[in-house]
Design a protein around this motif. Structure first.
Motif, mmCIF file in Angstrom:
data_model
loop_
_atom_site.group_PDB
_atom_site.id
_atom_site.type_symbol
_atom_site.label_atom_id
_atom_site.label_comp_id
_atom_site.label_asym_id
_atom_site.label_seq_id
_atom_site.Cartn_x
_atom_site.Cartn_y
_atom_site.Cartn_z
ATOM 1 N N ARG A 282 61.375 25.686 63.227
ATOM 2 C CA ARG A 282 61.373 26.566 64.399
ATOM 3 C C ARG A 282 62.434 26.096 65.383
ATOM 4 N N ARG B 279 61.301 33.041 67.714
ATOM 5 C CA ARG B 279 60.194 33.509 66.854
ATOM 6 C C ARG B 279 60.569 33.486 65.367
ATOM 7 N N GLN C 8 61.488 32.628 61.600
ATOM 8 C CA GLN C 8 61.239 31.584 60.600
ATOM 9 C C GLN C 8 61.716 32.088 59.241
#
Length: 393
Positions: free
Chosen positions: A64, A90, A92
């Motif tokens: 992240r 946000r 990934q």
């Protein structure tokens, strides 16, 4: 279970992947892409390579963007706005976007999904494949001491030449550790000619601004959406609309340099600070660019060429000598910095092969023609069609 992991940060990637991702989110948020692994060097991969690679991709899915990394991007890349950084926070990796199979020593792989997501896979995936390959085949490099000494010799040469050098070596590095060692040398030496690294993670570690332009896939997608003849032009105009006075280096060889120059009109030639050379004879290319600028009444001495095609000290010497007092060269050194360890480097690429622009229901094959046949990629029929449309013999 293999405990080895080569990529430990979401930012361990080339800078231009993030700048293109930002532009895609702004302009083509629903577009999809397919990429394919191409084993140019016909390398044989060791037993169980695919499974160990998959394990690494699963680990990458846990990465992240940290608060510290976000702050670094805000400070050093202000043109990446908060909307994009929120997206990246946000983001990934999703290993389900990658399909990998191994038959004996041969590896097959393709990536598919939203272009705004899948664009980040190529560079860290190649870096992982390269490092795993050396680890699993047991190929031993020269010592760190010799790598240190060899790099120092190159830097001494570049200092004598008085040229500007950037580091572009993430995708085919021998290992993360060698990459870090070389970059540490470049930065600790406080060489005034060193412009920075394209690796965003290592730029963060060493508190340097990341550097980069944009990739061929940016223009290849525009060809799928708008057609081959005007792909270069619309791709450049869209880039300027997103980045304004930042990141103004144009990529010159997606559909060969002559086709690019037809699109590189007076307005674009004036607004862009320069161009990147990535294939074909660098001296011939330099002559073409100088002639192009002069024809448009633009003084080439005020423009840059970033050379990034498989460079080494010998090539840099030859090119810089020719460019002297004509145009400003900058050299993006890749594999010769991060994988000059006494072993052959892998000749592998991952290229976009199909695009699904918004509002179309059919996948469109994309091609890269390049200035040399070896670097061309894509479906043979589409390559034939592109050459016919662009009148390339």
């Amino acid at each position: 279970m293999n405990e080895f992991m080569t990529v430990s940060s979401l930012l361990d990637n080339d800078f231009y992947k993030f700048t293109m991702q930002n532009a895609i989110i702004k302009l083509f948020p629903l577009a999809k892409a397919k990429y394919e692994f191409i084993n140019r060097g016909n390398h044989f991969f060791p037993k169980n390579f695919a499974n160990i690679l998959k394990e690494n991709l699963q680990k990458m899915s846990k990465l992240r963007l940290s608060n510290d990394e976000r702050t670094f991007l805000e400070k050093n890349c202000p043109y990446l706005d908060s909307t994009y950084l929120d997206f990246l926070k946000r983001y990934q990796y999703n290993p389900k976007e990658i399909y990998i199979s191994q038959n004996g020593k041969n590896l097959k792989m393709h990536i598919e999904g939203l272009w705004s997501r899948t664009i980040l896979w190529e560079v860290p995936l190649m870096a992982t494949m390269s490092e795993l390959y050396y680890q699993l085949t047991g190929k031993k490099p020269i010592s760190d001491k010799k790598i240190f000494s060899l790099t120092k010799e190159k830097l001494k040469k570049y200092k004598e030449l008085n040229v500007k050098i950037g580091e572009y070596g993430t995708r085919r590095r021998y290992s993360y550790q060698v990459h870090k060692l070389v970059l540490n040398l470049l930065i600790e030496g406080k060489y005034p000619f060193f412009t920075g690294s394209s690796n965003v993670h290592l730029s963060h570690i060493f508190s340097k601004k990341p550097i980069g332009t944009h990739g061929h896939e940016w223009i290849m997608f525009h060809a799928a959406k708008y057609g081959f003849k005007i792909a270069d032009k619309i791709a450049m105009e869209n880039w300027l609309n997103i980045y304004g006075k930042n990141l103004r280096i144009a990529l010159s060889d997606t559909y060969t340099t002559p086709v690019f120059l037809k699109n590189f009109d007076k307005k674009l030639s004036t607004l862009f600070e320069g161009v990147r050379h990535d294939s074909g004879n660098p001296i011939l290319f330099t002559k073409q660019m100088i002639e192009h600028y002069r024809k448009l009444k633009i003084n080439p001495i005020n423009k840059k060429i970033i050379f990034s095609d498989n460079l080494n000290p010998h090539k840099v010497t030859m090119i810089s000598s020719f460019c002297k007092e004509k145009i400003n060269p900058i050299f993006g050194i890749g594999t010769n910095f991060t994988n000059d360890v006494g072993l052959p480097s892998l000749n592998i690429v991952i290229k976009m092969v199909k695009a699904l622009p918004e509002k179309t229901k059919k996948w469109i094959s994309v091609v890269k023609l390049s200035n040399v046949k070896e670097k061309s990629t894509g479906n043979k029929n589409m390559i034939f069609l592109a050459k016919k449309i662009l009148h390339i013999v």
